[in-house]
Design an enzyme around this catalytic site. Sequence first.
Site, PDB file in Angstrom:
ATOM      1  N   ARG A 242      40.843  48.306  82.733  1.00  0.00           N
ATOM      2  CA  ARG A 242      40.975  46.841  82.672  1.00  0.00           C
ATOM      3  C   ARG A 242      40.524  46.343  81.299  1.00  0.00           C
ATOM      4  O   ARG A 242      40.132  47.116  80.427  1.00  0.00           O
ATOM      5  CB  ARG A 242      40.115  46.210  83.767  1.00  0.00           C
ATOM      6  CG  ARG A 242      38.627  46.498  83.615  1.00  0.00           C
ATOM      7  CD  ARG A 242      37.770  45.538  84.431  1.00  0.00           C
ATOM      8  NE  ARG A 242      36.397  45.597  83.985  1.00  0.00           N
ATOM      9  CZ  ARG A 242      35.384  46.062  84.725  1.00  0.00           C
ATOM     10  NH1 ARG A 242      35.608  46.504  85.946  1.00  0.00           N
ATOM     11  NH2 ARG A 242      34.157  46.057  84.232  1.00  0.00           N
ATOM     12  N   ASN A 309      36.424  53.160  73.868  1.00  0.00           N
ATOM     13  CA  ASN A 309      36.310  51.748  74.230  1.00  0.00           C
ATOM     14  C   ASN A 309      35.303  51.497  75.347  1.00  0.00           C
ATOM     15  O   ASN A 309      34.704  50.424  75.415  1.00  0.00           O
ATOM     16  CB  ASN A 309      37.702  51.223  74.627  1.00  0.00           C
ATOM     17  CG  ASN A 309      37.619  49.934  75.413  1.00  0.00           C
ATOM     18  OD1 ASN A 309      37.393  48.867  74.862  1.00  0.00           O
ATOM     19  ND2 ASN A 309      37.770  50.024  76.733  1.00  0.00           N
ATOM     20  N   LYS A 316      18.409  42.729  79.223  1.00  0.00           N
ATOM     21  CA  LYS A 316      17.043  42.351  79.623  1.00  0.00           C
ATOM     22  C   LYS A 316      16.240  42.243  78.342  1.00  0.00           C
ATOM     23  O   LYS A 316      16.463  43.031  77.409  1.00  0.00           O
ATOM     24  CB  LYS A 316      16.381  43.455  80.461  1.00  0.00           C
ATOM     25  CG  LYS A 316      16.890  43.584  81.874  1.00  0.00           C
ATOM     26  CD  LYS A 316      15.745  43.387  82.875  1.00  0.00           C
ATOM     27  CE  LYS A 316      16.267  43.515  84.304  1.00  0.00           C
ATOM     28  NZ  LYS A 316      16.680  42.241  84.854  1.00  0.00           N
ATOM     29  N   LEU A 318      13.344  43.059  75.928  1.00  0.00           N
ATOM     30  CA  LEU A 318      12.749  44.394  75.806  1.00  0.00           C
ATOM     31  C   LEU A 318      11.495  44.532  76.663  1.00  0.00           C
ATOM     32  O   LEU A 318      11.273  45.566  77.300  1.00  0.00           O
ATOM     33  CB  LEU A 318      12.426  44.699  74.332  1.00  0.00           C
ATOM     34  CG  LEU A 318      11.911  46.106  74.060  1.00  0.00           C
ATOM     35  CD1 LEU A 318      12.953  47.162  74.418  1.00  0.00           C
ATOM     36  CD2 LEU A 318      11.489  46.272  72.605  1.00  0.00           C
ATOM     37  N   ASN A 320      10.907  43.400  79.432  1.00  0.00           N
ATOM     38  CA  ASN A 320      11.224  43.584  80.865  1.00  0.00           C
ATOM     39  C   ASN A 320      12.193  44.743  81.118  1.00  0.00           C
ATOM     40  O   ASN A 320      12.649  44.919  82.247  1.00  0.00           O
ATOM     41  CB  ASN A 320      11.886  42.313  81.422  1.00  0.00           C
ATOM     42  CG  ASN A 320      10.969  41.113  81.317  1.00  0.00           C
ATOM     43  OD1 ASN A 320       9.754  41.258  81.446  1.00  0.00           O
ATOM     44  ND2 ASN A 320      11.537  39.943  81.048  1.00  0.00           N
ATOM     45  N   TYR A 374      22.014  47.323  73.941  1.00  0.00           N
ATOM     46  CA  TYR A 374      23.430  47.169  73.567  1.00  0.00           C
ATOM     47  C   TYR A 374      23.578  47.060  72.043  1.00  0.00           C
ATOM     48  O   TYR A 374      24.417  47.728  71.433  1.00  0.00           O
ATOM     49  CB  TYR A 374      23.970  45.912  74.255  1.00  0.00           C
ATOM     50  CG  TYR A 374      25.451  45.657  74.079  1.00  0.00           C
ATOM     51  CD1 TYR A 374      26.389  46.374  74.814  1.00  0.00           C
ATOM     52  CD2 TYR A 374      25.909  44.670  73.201  1.00  0.00           C
ATOM     53  CE1 TYR A 374      27.758  46.114  74.672  1.00  0.00           C
ATOM     54  CE2 TYR A 374      27.262  44.403  73.057  1.00  0.00           C
ATOM     55  CZ  TYR A 374      28.194  45.128  73.799  1.00  0.00           C
ATOM     56  OH  TYR A 374      29.533  44.869  73.650  1.00  0.00           O
ATOM     57  N   LYS A 378      25.770  49.435  69.484  1.00  0.00           N
ATOM     58  CA  LYS A 378      26.947  48.932  68.773  1.00  0.00           C
ATOM     59  C   LYS A 378      26.739  48.977  67.260  1.00  0.00           C
ATOM     60  O   LYS A 378      27.690  49.137  66.492  1.00  0.00           O
ATOM     61  CB  LYS A 378      27.295  47.521  69.256  1.00  0.00           C
ATOM     62  CG  LYS A 378      27.727  47.490  70.736  1.00  0.00           C
ATOM     63  CD  LYS A 378      28.968  48.330  70.993  1.00  0.00           C
ATOM     64  CE  LYS A 378      29.479  48.234  72.415  1.00  0.00           C
ATOM     65  NZ  LYS A 378      30.691  49.040  72.647  1.00  0.00           N
ATOM     66  N   THR A 409      37.581  38.015  78.483  1.00  0.00           N
ATOM     67  CA  THR A 409      37.714  39.113  79.451  1.00  0.00           C
ATOM     68  C   THR A 409      36.884  38.757  80.683  1.00  0.00           C
ATOM     69  O   THR A 409      36.193  37.729  80.715  1.00  0.00           O
ATOM     70  CB  THR A 409      37.162  40.442  78.895  1.00  0.00           C
ATOM     71  OG1 THR A 409      35.776  40.270  78.600  1.00  0.00           O
ATOM     72  CG2 THR A 409      37.892  40.915  77.672  1.00  0.00           C
TER      73      THR A 409
HETATM   74  P1  NAD Z   1      35.016  45.555  80.757  1.00  0.00           P
HETATM   75  O1  NAD Z   1      33.707  45.674  81.454  1.00  0.00           O
HETATM   76  O2  NAD Z   1      35.996  44.528  81.219  1.00  0.00           O
HETATM   77  O3  NAD Z   1      35.758  46.964  80.754  1.00  0.00           O
HETATM   78  C1  NAD Z   1      35.099  48.154  80.415  1.00  0.00           C
HETATM   79  C2  NAD Z   1      35.831  49.324  81.016  1.00  0.00           C
HETATM   80  O4  NAD Z   1      35.044  50.498  80.696  1.00  0.00           O
HETATM   81  C3  NAD Z   1      35.911  49.232  82.554  1.00  0.00           C
HETATM   82  O5  NAD Z   1      37.192  49.604  82.981  1.00  0.00           O
HETATM   83  C4  NAD Z   1      34.846  50.205  83.010  1.00  0.00           C
HETATM   84  O6  NAD Z   1      35.120  50.777  84.275  1.00  0.00           O
HETATM   85  C5  NAD Z   1      34.890  51.249  81.900  1.00  0.00           C
HETATM   86  N1  NAD Z   1      33.662  52.029  81.853  1.00  0.00           N
HETATM   87  C6  NAD Z   1      32.394  51.560  81.894  1.00  0.00           C
HETATM   88  N2  NAD Z   1      31.530  52.593  81.920  1.00  0.00           N
HETATM   89  C7  NAD Z   1      32.295  53.725  81.864  1.00  0.00           C
HETATM   90  C8  NAD Z   1      31.969  55.107  81.885  1.00  0.00           C
HETATM   91  N3  NAD Z   1      30.722  55.507  81.956  1.00  0.00           N
HETATM   92  N4  NAD Z   1      32.988  55.998  81.815  1.00  0.00           N
HETATM   93  C9  NAD Z   1      34.269  55.603  81.763  1.00  0.00           C
HETATM   94  N5  NAD Z   1      34.617  54.291  81.758  1.00  0.00           N
HETATM   95  C10 NAD Z   1      33.631  53.376  81.820  1.00  0.00           C
HETATM   96  O7  NAD Z   1      34.639  45.362  79.220  1.00  0.00           O
HETATM   97  P2  NAD Z   1      35.513  44.780  78.002  1.00  0.00           P
HETATM   98  O8  NAD Z   1      35.117  43.386  77.799  1.00  0.00           O
HETATM   99  O9  NAD Z   1      36.946  45.127  78.167  1.00  0.00           O
HETATM  100  O10 NAD Z   1      34.876  45.632  76.800  1.00  0.00           O
HETATM  101  C11 NAD Z   1      35.461  46.798  76.266  1.00  0.00           C
HETATM  102  C12 NAD Z   1      34.650  47.214  75.051  1.00  0.00           C
HETATM  103  O11 NAD Z   1      34.590  46.135  74.116  1.00  0.00           O
HETATM  104  C13 NAD Z   1      33.201  47.572  75.371  1.00  0.00           C
HETATM  105  O12 NAD Z   1      32.794  48.663  74.566  1.00  0.00           O
HETATM  106  C14 NAD Z   1      32.444  46.317  74.996  1.00  0.00           C
HETATM  107  O13 NAD Z   1      31.108  46.596  74.665  1.00  0.00           O
HETATM  108  C15 NAD Z   1      33.244  45.858  73.788  1.00  0.00           C
HETATM  109  N6  NAD Z   1      33.096  44.432  73.484  1.00  0.00           N
HETATM  110  C16 NAD Z   1      33.583  43.449  74.320  1.00  0.00           C
HETATM  111  C17 NAD Z   1      33.443  42.108  73.967  1.00  0.00           C
HETATM  112  C18 NAD Z   1      33.978  40.970  74.817  1.00  0.00           C
HETATM  113  O14 NAD Z   1      33.856  39.799  74.434  1.00  0.00           O
HETATM  114  N7  NAD Z   1      34.566  41.235  75.970  1.00  0.00           N
HETATM  115  C19 NAD Z   1      32.800  41.770  72.779  1.00  0.00           C
HETATM  116  C20 NAD Z   1      32.308  42.778  71.973  1.00  0.00           C
HETATM  117  C21 NAD Z   1      32.486  44.114  72.320  1.00  0.00           C
END
Ligand code: NAD
Length: 468
Positions: A242, A309, A316, A318, A320, A374, A378, A409
Amino acid sequence: MSDRFLEFTQTAFGKQLSGLLGLPQPPRLRRADGAYAEQPLARRSVLIGTAPHAELAGAMVASLAAAGAELFIAPDHTGIAPLKEAAHGLGVALKGEPSGESFAPEALVFDASGIESAEGLRTLFDFLQPRVARLARNGRVLVLTRPPSSLDDIGQRTAAAALSGFTRSLSKEIGRKGSTVNLVQVRRGGEDNLAGTLRFFLSEHSAFVAGQVLQVGAGEGAPATFGSPLAGKLALVTGAARGIGASIAQTLAREGAQVIGMDRPQEEGALGETMSRIGGRGLALDVSAKDAGERIRSECGPLDVIVHNAGVTRDKMLRNMPPHLWDMVLDINLGSIVRINDKLMQDDGFKPGARVVCISSIGGIAGNPGQTNYGATKAGIIGYVDALAPAFAQRGGAINAVAPGFIETQMTAAMPLMTREVGRRLNSLSQGGLPIDIAEAVTFFSSAHSAGVNGQTLRVCGQSFIGA
Ligand code: NAD
């Protein structure tokens, strides 16, 4: 989730009311509606200029003409001679800039290489100042330069920093029209690799990339043609069930890749649906499984592209934060990427010329309270791709990162209303990005369009005001 405020301000009443109240009026961004065309700039008017001692006129004219752009030069511009010379050598037609206010170029591209002083920056001002107001909506300004050739060269280092400050400031001025400004530093020997990067920055494929600096260097692999850049390539995307991962999988498939989407076993159903939509294959596997690298190698075979990805947040303060939440986020977001890549590198799990793309975050650049775990992962990714770049260059490939800002998202839809609203608006384009914006940048890094780009992190954040 949809941005209702943006939709409201597109109506006549909404425009009037938001204007009266001094509220932001986010522009509707023009995004690519399909795969890369061979000539994504076909019939686009691009006005070009150069600084007096500029060195990139030839590469700039050749790349733009090959991408289909209609090239204009300003008759009164001092840097006209090298452009005419380059165009003559290449057999490219240059048109004179039409006089009058009605000419609204879709892009302004300036070769600022050779500028080494405060006085030299005046040529950039002279080119852009009279024209920037006439730039079309959703227009592009691209400044080209050289990175400093030596750490001791004070003039070059000063000018390089000045150009990036200029880029960031102008980008904040014109973002309200959906337009962007970016800076490309071309290393010596990287001229032949400029074409793909120019196509990305000047087309709708980079709609949410603003105020950024990217370096293009030497290196093999510049494509002869630019359509279907991933045809015949095998790409694995983690976290593909997703959100951003699903969009990445779809966009890589759009460009011709055969895609394997990987996600946690409990997401197998959603993963299957996403993969069947794009004609891909699912792999139900947790990235943090200790044998993830081995299983990817044995079940997929050698890869052309891997996109790391999958990522989680467990926020949390730090004081806590229990150790298990620290360990979990560190392992999924960073540890597993390192383990999987190590395994694939050891066991011939990458084809020659393979490309790796890691998803970082603006949170790793700016830092956020409650996100020490996090943010560490990153930011760690940014250091990791930088450190690993030479190893991938040796294999003819590359490793880069994309740092998303606020993206619409499920994750951001779950934020409290006010936090979400503030997060969305705090960038030059006054709106959140869409998963496709991240997917477009990942696709650029996954293909030979980004030849010569290695070890870098590109922010796709609409020029977030946080963490500049
Ligand atoms: P999301 O939570 O909607 O999707 C993440 C997907 O990764 C999910 O399908 C989940 O099942 C999968 N996943 C989680 N843990 C996993 C594991 N251990 N093994 C395999 N799959 C796993 O998140 P998103 O918003 O689509 O984010 C995707 C990436 O972008 C992430 O790395 C997130 O940190 C980064 N990101 C997102 C945003 C944002 O605004 N949404 C901003 C900065 C960075």
